[in-house]
Design a protein around this motif. Structure first.
Motif, PDB file in Angstrom:
ATOM      1  N   ILE A 178      63.086  38.437  47.939  1.00 33.03           N
ATOM      2  CA  ILE A 178      62.105  38.037  46.917  1.00 33.03           C
ATOM      3  C   ILE A 178      62.859  36.913  46.082  1.00 33.03           C
ATOM      4  O   ILE A 178      63.961  37.228  45.327  1.00 33.03           O
ATOM      5  CB  ILE A 178      61.907  39.348  45.935  1.00 33.03           C
ATOM      6  CG1 ILE A 178      61.122  39.013  44.723  1.00 33.03           C
ATOM      7  CG2 ILE A 178      63.230  40.099  45.481  1.00 33.03           C
ATOM      8  CD1 ILE A 178      60.107  40.184  44.065  1.00 33.03           C
ATOM      9  N   ASP A 179      62.164  35.788  46.322  1.00 24.00           N
ATOM     10  CA  ASP A 179      63.136  34.547  45.774  1.00 24.00           C
ATOM     11  C   ASP A 179      62.647  34.354  44.001  1.00 24.00           C
ATOM     12  O   ASP A 179      61.477  34.894  43.612  1.00 24.00           O
ATOM     13  CB  ASP A 179      62.482  33.404  46.326  1.00 24.00           C
ATOM     14  CG  ASP A 179      63.358  32.197  46.320  1.00 24.00           C
ATOM     15  OD1 ASP A 179      64.289  32.182  45.506  1.00 24.00           O
ATOM     16  OD2 ASP A 179      62.934  30.982  47.077  1.00 24.00           O
ATOM     17  N   ASP A 180      63.240  33.593  43.491  1.00 21.86           N
ATOM     18  CA  ASP A 180      63.229  33.185  42.111  1.00 21.86           C
ATOM     19  C   ASP A 180      62.943  34.346  41.092  1.00 21.86           C
ATOM     20  O   ASP A 180      61.979  34.699  40.395  1.00 21.86           O
ATOM     21  CB  ASP A 180      61.834  32.618  41.663  1.00 21.86           C
ATOM     22  CG  ASP A 180      62.309  30.895  42.380  1.00 21.86           C
ATOM     23  OD1 ASP A 180      63.461  30.476  42.917  1.00 21.86           O
ATOM     24  OD2 ASP A 180      61.236  30.316  42.811  1.00 21.86           O
ATOM     25  N   PHE A 181      63.511  35.592  41.458  1.00 16.98           N
ATOM     26  CA  PHE A 181      63.427  36.850  40.781  1.00 16.98           C
ATOM     27  C   PHE A 181      63.463  36.870  39.478  1.00 16.98           C
ATOM     28  O   PHE A 181      64.445  36.332  38.892  1.00 16.98           O
ATOM     29  CB  PHE A 181      64.431  38.088  41.558  1.00 16.98           C
ATOM     30  CG  PHE A 181      64.052  39.366  40.688  1.00 16.98           C
ATOM     31  CD1 PHE A 181      63.159  40.139  41.249  1.00 16.98           C
ATOM     32  CD2 PHE A 181      64.812  39.849  39.867  1.00 16.98           C
ATOM     33  CE1 PHE A 181      62.747  41.357  40.805  1.00 16.98           C
ATOM     34  CE2 PHE A 181      64.741  41.079  39.192  1.00 16.98           C
ATOM     35  CZ  PHE A 181      63.575  41.975  39.604  1.00 16.98           C
ATOM     36  N   ALA A 235      72.727  35.084  43.960  1.00 14.16           N
ATOM     37  CA  ALA A 235      72.736  34.186  42.475  1.00 14.16           C
ATOM     38  C   ALA A 235      72.449  32.852  43.177  1.00 14.16           C
ATOM     39  O   ALA A 235      73.338  32.320  43.777  1.00 14.16           O
ATOM     40  CB  ALA A 235      73.647  34.426  41.769  1.00 14.16           C
ATOM     41  N   GLU A 236      71.300  32.148  42.710  1.00 20.93           N
ATOM     42  CA  GLU A 236      71.141  30.738  42.914  1.00 20.93           C
ATOM     43  C   GLU A 236      71.458  30.218  41.821  1.00 20.93           C
ATOM     44  O   GLU A 236      71.510  30.493  40.585  1.00 20.93           O
ATOM     45  CB  GLU A 236      69.697  30.639  43.454  1.00 20.93           C
ATOM     46  CG  GLU A 236      68.595  30.757  42.646  1.00 20.93           C
ATOM     47  CD  GLU A 236      67.343  30.435  43.023  1.00 20.93           C
ATOM     48  OE1 GLU A 236      66.821  30.251  44.257  1.00 20.93           O
ATOM     49  OE2 GLU A 236      66.278  29.964  42.134  1.00 20.93           O
ATOM     50  N   GLY A 237      71.620  28.889  41.826  1.00 16.44           N
ATOM     51  CA  GLY A 237      72.056  28.094  40.776  1.00 16.44           C
ATOM     52  C   GLY A 237      73.532  28.195  40.203  1.00 16.44           C
ATOM     53  O   GLY A 237      73.774  27.915  38.863  1.00 16.44           O
TER      54      GLY A 237
HETATM   55 MG    MG Z   1      64.953  30.470  44.548  1.00 15.22          MG
END
Ligand code: MG
Ligand code: C2E
Ligand code: MG
Ligand code: MG
Length: 284
Positions: A178-181, A235-237
């Motif tokens: 689930i992306d950009d949660f 964790a992205e970013g």
């Molecule tokens: Mg994302």
């Protein structure tokens, strides 16, 4: 006759400013041609295990190499592809290139997994799980080498067909992320309905979280939510040492971000891995 043709062409034209400035426009018919002639390239961004510093995976990110306008990022053209019915073709092209690539890298001994972004509108063919399964098998990869990332805000209201496809993808052994949660309106409901294997926290809660109490609280709850559900947490970013330290102290499993590496073309990947392992070995 020419006027009519011009009218039809204009009708398919979506004018969007590109990052080079408002003078650069992107047209739907140009995008169609680019997909067909394989001008949509795939760049790769590493994903690192927080505990061991090991490279565990890569995310495939589409880049349009425009002959005059240079590299055009996906936020400019994904929406156009969705709107004009080209998203399936685009996803197929990204999958084809990236599966071929990762199977080569795994044959070199890397053993990493691949994450590919799917638009909800690209999740409408019921045979996707079967097609992907045989594509992967032909490339000598296991289903758990591929994770499908879906942005929760992009999931359609009527989820029955999507839910069916996602569940069968899971049953075949693929990863589901689930992306950009945290950015959509129904994250928690999606988590309950769809058998996700990974929760990917949106970068807006990650970067600079150490000076923002609200971001920290959301980060902390998302990580413990993933733990309670017994799924991976990414964790992205992660852009700085502080970002890394914070997510590491909160128990996040995997990190992706400019602090490790920006997305890069395939040709730069192997030299990057060599350099990264050397640096990491020197540290430990
Ligand atoms: Mg994302
Ligand atoms: P995403 O799936 O959330 O991908 C992560 C985005 O964050 C990528 O942007 C990546 O370059 C960027 N990023 C990674 N680390 C950092 C960081 O530390 N700082 C900052 N500021 N940014 C970071 P990109 O490549 O421009 O892609 C944007 C979005 O476009 C993606 O977000 C994804 O939703 C979509 N997208 C990209 N490729 C595809 C594709 O092949 N198919 C579909 N359907 N969507 C795609
Ligand atoms: Mg993604
Ligand atoms: Mg995103």
């Amino acid at each position: 006759k020419d006027l009519l043709l011009q009218y039809l062409l204009d009708f398919r034209r979506e004018v969007k400013p590109s990052p080079q400035g408002p003078a650069t426009m992107v047209f739907a018919d140009e995008l169609q041609a680019a997909i067909i002639s394989e001008l949509i390239e795939v760049w790769y961004q590493p994903q690192i295990d927080v505990a061991t510093f090991q490279l565990v995976g890569i995310e495939a990110l589409a880049r349009w190499q425009h002959p005059e306008k240079g590299f055009i990022p996906p936020n400019i053209f994904i929406g156009i592809a969705e709107k004009y019915g080209m998203i399936q073709q685009l996803t197929d092209s990204v999958l084809k290139q990236s599966i071929k690539q990762i199977s080569e890298w795994n044959k070199m001994g890397f053993d990493i997994s691949l994450s590919v972004n799917f638009s909800a509108s690209g999740l409408c063919h019921l045979d996707i799980p079967e097609v992907l399964h045989s594509t992967l098998r032909n490339s000598g990869l296991r289903p758990d080498h591929l994770t499908i990332e879906v942005t929760e805000s992009a999931l359609p209201k009527d989820t029955s067909a999507t839910l069916d496809i996602l569940t069968r993808l899971r049953l075949k052994g693929f990863g589901l992320s689930i992306d950009d949660f945290g950015t959509g309106f129904s994250s928690l409901e999606q988590l309950r309905l769809i058998p996700f294997t990974e929760l990917k926290i949106d970068r807006s809660f990650v970067h600079h979280a150490s000076d923002n109490k609200a971001s920290q609280a959301i980060l902390e709850s998302s990580i413990s939510l993933a733990k309670r559900l017994a799924i991976h947490c990414v964790a992205e970013g992660v852009e700085t040492q502080e970002d890394w330290d914070l997510v590491a102290s909160l128990g996040c499993d995997i990190v992706q971000g400019y602090f490790i590496a920006k997305p890069m073309p395939a040709a730069e990947f192997v030299p990057w891995v060599r350099q990264y392992s050397k640096k990491h070995r020197a540290k430990s």
